[in-house]
Motif scaffolding. Structure first.
Motif, PDB file in Angstrom:
ATOM      1  N   LYS A  41      33.139  26.228  35.194  1.00 44.38           N
ATOM      2  CA  LYS A  41      34.021  27.384  35.016  1.00 44.38           C
ATOM      3  C   LYS A  41      33.579  28.371  36.093  1.00 44.38           C
ATOM      4  O   LYS A  41      32.615  28.541  36.154  1.00 44.38           O
ATOM      5  CB  LYS A  41      33.890  27.611  33.271  1.00 44.38           C
ATOM      6  CG  LYS A  41      34.399  26.815  32.460  1.00 44.38           C
ATOM      7  CD  LYS A  41      34.279  27.799  31.224  1.00 44.38           C
ATOM      8  CE  LYS A  41      34.899  26.677  30.001  1.00 44.38           C
ATOM      9  NZ  LYS A  41      34.934  27.430  28.751  1.00 44.38           N
ATOM     10  N   LEU A  42      34.824  29.119  36.557  1.00 43.68           N
ATOM     11  CA  LEU A  42      34.340  30.007  37.682  1.00 43.68           C
ATOM     12  C   LEU A  42      34.345  31.137  37.115  1.00 43.68           C
ATOM     13  O   LEU A  42      34.022  32.243  37.697  1.00 43.68           O
ATOM     14  CB  LEU A  42      35.875  29.778  38.675  1.00 43.68           C
ATOM     15  CG  LEU A  42      35.481  28.541  39.181  1.00 43.68           C
ATOM     16  CD1 LEU A  42      37.009  28.299  40.174  1.00 43.68           C
ATOM     17  CD2 LEU A  42      34.417  28.317  40.011  1.00 43.68           C
ATOM     18  N   GLY A  43      34.901  31.492  35.963  1.00 38.86           N
ATOM     19  CA  GLY A  43      34.738  33.072  35.421  1.00 38.86           C
ATOM     20  C   GLY A  43      35.977  33.803  36.110  1.00 38.86           C
ATOM     21  O   GLY A  43      36.752  33.276  36.801  1.00 38.86           O
ATOM     22  N   ASN A  44      35.849  35.241  35.691  1.00 32.41           N
ATOM     23  CA  ASN A  44      36.852  36.216  36.382  1.00 32.41           C
ATOM     24  C   ASN A  44      36.316  37.298  36.831  1.00 32.41           C
ATOM     25  O   ASN A  44      35.261  37.489  37.126  1.00 32.41           O
ATOM     26  CB  ASN A  44      37.945  36.469  35.152  1.00 32.41           C
ATOM     27  CG  ASN A  44      37.344  36.771  33.852  1.00 32.41           C
ATOM     28  OD1 ASN A  44      36.569  37.480  34.004  1.00 32.41           O
ATOM     29  ND2 ASN A  44      37.817  36.028  32.738  1.00 32.41           N
ATOM     30  N   LEU A  45      37.022  38.524  36.644  1.00 36.06           N
ATOM     31  CA  LEU A  45      36.432  39.731  37.068  1.00 36.06           C
ATOM     32  C   LEU A  45      36.052  40.364  36.243  1.00 36.06           C
ATOM     33  O   LEU A  45      36.081  41.671  36.494  1.00 36.06           O
ATOM     34  CB  LEU A  45      37.895  40.389  37.877  1.00 36.06           C
ATOM     35  CG  LEU A  45      38.166  39.564  39.309  1.00 36.06           C
ATOM     36  CD1 LEU A  45      39.651  40.281  39.808  1.00 36.06           C
ATOM     37  CD2 LEU A  45      37.292  39.490  40.420  1.00 36.06           C
ATOM     38  N   GLY A  46      35.801  39.931  35.051  1.00 36.41           N
ATOM     39  CA  GLY A  46      35.265  40.874  33.763  1.00 36.41           C
ATOM     40  C   GLY A  46      35.997  41.306  33.130  1.00 36.41           C
ATOM     41  O   GLY A  46      35.725  42.174  31.999  1.00 36.41           O
ATOM     42  N   THR A  83      35.003  37.545  43.568  1.00 36.94           N
ATOM     43  CA  THR A  83      35.307  38.789  44.524  1.00 36.94           C
ATOM     44  C   THR A  83      36.693  39.188  44.360  1.00 36.94           C
ATOM     45  O   THR A  83      37.560  38.174  44.668  1.00 36.94           O
ATOM     46  CB  THR A  83      34.631  38.580  45.658  1.00 36.94           C
ATOM     47  OG1 THR A  83      33.311  38.303  45.925  1.00 36.94           O
ATOM     48  CG2 THR A  83      34.819  40.008  46.621  1.00 36.94           C
ATOM     49  N   ASP A  84      37.023  40.316  43.929  1.00 39.63           N
ATOM     50  CA  ASP A  84      38.249  41.022  44.022  1.00 39.63           C
ATOM     51  C   ASP A  84      38.705  41.278  45.373  1.00 39.63           C
ATOM     52  O   ASP A  84      37.859  42.106  45.953  1.00 39.63           O
ATOM     53  CB  ASP A  84      38.223  42.186  42.982  1.00 39.63           C
ATOM     54  CG  ASP A  84      39.786  42.854  42.844  1.00 39.63           C
ATOM     55  OD1 ASP A  84      40.619  42.416  43.678  1.00 39.63           O
ATOM     56  OD2 ASP A  84      40.186  43.293  41.925  1.00 39.63           O
ATOM     57  N   ILE A  85      39.583  40.755  46.021  1.00 36.45           N
ATOM     58  CA  ILE A  85      39.973  41.105  47.234  1.00 36.45           C
ATOM     59  C   ILE A  85      41.043  42.070  47.448  1.00 36.45           C
ATOM     60  O   ILE A  85      41.698  42.158  48.582  1.00 36.45           O
ATOM     61  CB  ILE A  85      40.263  39.736  48.116  1.00 36.45           C
ATOM     62  CG1 ILE A  85      41.295  38.960  47.531  1.00 36.45           C
ATOM     63  CG2 ILE A  85      38.908  38.679  48.287  1.00 36.45           C
ATOM     64  CD1 ILE A  85      41.529  37.756  48.335  1.00 36.45           C
ATOM     65  N   GLY A  86      41.627  42.497  46.300  1.00 37.62           N
ATOM     66  CA  GLY A  86      42.459  43.632  46.215  1.00 37.62           C
ATOM     67  C   GLY A  86      43.861  43.399  46.638  1.00 37.62           C
ATOM     68  O   GLY A  86      44.549  42.274  46.460  1.00 37.62           O
ATOM     69  N   THR A  87      44.857  44.425  46.875  1.00 37.24           N
ATOM     70  CA  THR A  87      46.068  44.443  46.894  1.00 37.24           C
ATOM     71  C   THR A  87      46.470  45.146  48.089  1.00 37.24           C
ATOM     72  O   THR A  87      45.792  45.555  49.101  1.00 37.24           O
ATOM     73  CB  THR A  87      46.766  45.326  45.586  1.00 37.24           C
ATOM     74  OG1 THR A  87      46.454  46.566  45.726  1.00 37.24           O
ATOM     75  CG2 THR A  87      45.898  44.799  44.533  1.00 37.24           C
ATOM     76  N   LEU A  88      47.717  45.545  48.349  1.00 33.20           N
ATOM     77  CA  LEU A  88      48.296  46.332  49.326  1.00 33.20           C
ATOM     78  C   LEU A  88      48.521  47.603  48.754  1.00 33.20           C
ATOM     79  O   LEU A  88      49.494  48.297  49.193  1.00 33.20           O
ATOM     80  CB  LEU A  88      49.456  45.872  50.042  1.00 33.20           C
ATOM     81  CG  LEU A  88      49.336  44.464  50.669  1.00 33.20           C
ATOM     82  CD1 LEU A  88      50.682  43.889  51.091  1.00 33.20           C
ATOM     83  CD2 LEU A  88      48.707  44.472  52.142  1.00 33.20           C
ATOM     84  N   GLY A  89      47.731  48.224  47.986  1.00 30.12           N
ATOM     85  CA  GLY A  89      48.008  49.593  47.395  1.00 30.12           C
ATOM     86  C   GLY A  89      48.653  49.686  45.950  1.00 30.12           C
ATOM     87  O   GLY A  89      48.762  50.385  45.431  1.00 30.12           O
TER      88      GLY A  89
END
Length: 204
Positions: A41-46, A83-89
């Motif tokens: 299981k890889l888990g998530n961002l919490g 790792t959360d690699i984010g958005t475009l804002g």
């Protein structure tokens, strides 16, 4: 326990990724990596209980998405470290493909959530690939050169066409037989596969 599993991609070493599914009323899914018969299981961002693993490269680095508060965000997993690699804002993003250099392709909401754009992540840097004049676009796959394919709405948002984005981000409208089209995959020669609405109105 899980009610089923879905594998969506496999690398050259035989490691595959996808997710375990639970009864819909639980609103849970776990991103999973399988090595032969061993499942991790890889888990998530919490936040929340949802994650989806979509692609894995030969180094074992995984791209996918998971809950980040009230929205889904694109994730890069090294082992089980997410790792959360984010958005475009904007508020959300998702990832669909990863190459051997670790570049990731997917889509992300722009500022004020005024649209969702095809995105290439170089490390943790999100690069907006833009659209073909419409509001939304999405990236589905990336090759070893960093070239990306997916789809975009045209001006007016009534038609969607398959798109090829070069390494410099320049977009090429791949057209369609008639109506809509979508590109799913490409190889290192730049050859692209997908689907298009045919002359009879059916997708082929």
């Amino acid at each position: 326990g899980a009610t089923g599993s879905l594998i969506v991609n496999i690398n050259d070493n035989g490691s595959s990724v996808g997710w375990d599914e639970y009864p819909p009323e639980l609103d849970i899914s776990d991103g999973v990596r399988w090595d032969v018969t061993a499942a991790t299981k890889l888990g998530n961002l919490g936040f929340g209980y949802v994650s989806h693993a979509m692609d894995i490269n030969n180094k074992g680095v995984i791209a996918g998405s998971g809950c980040a508060g009230s929205s889904m965000h694109a994730i890069r997993w090294n082992g089980t470290t997410a790792t959360d690699i984010g958005t475009l804002g904007g508020s959300s993003s998702d990832a669909w493909g990863i190459n051997e250099s670790g570049q990731i392709a997917g889509s992300a909401a722009i500022v004020n959530d005024d649209g969702i754009h095809a995105t290439r992540w170089d490390g943790n840097t999100a690069v907006d690939l833009g659209t073909l004049g419409g509001t939304n676009s999405s990236a589905m796959d990336i090759n070893e050169l960093g070239q990306v394919v997916g789809s975009s709405s045209l001006a007016g948002d009534e038609v969607t066409h398959a798109v090829y984005w070069n390494t410099d981000g320049a977009a090429t409208d791949l057209g369609s037989l008639t109506g809509d089209s979508l590109a799913y995959n490409l190889n290192n020669l730049g050859q692209v596969v997908g689907w298009s609405t045919g002359l009879d109105g059916n997708s082929i």
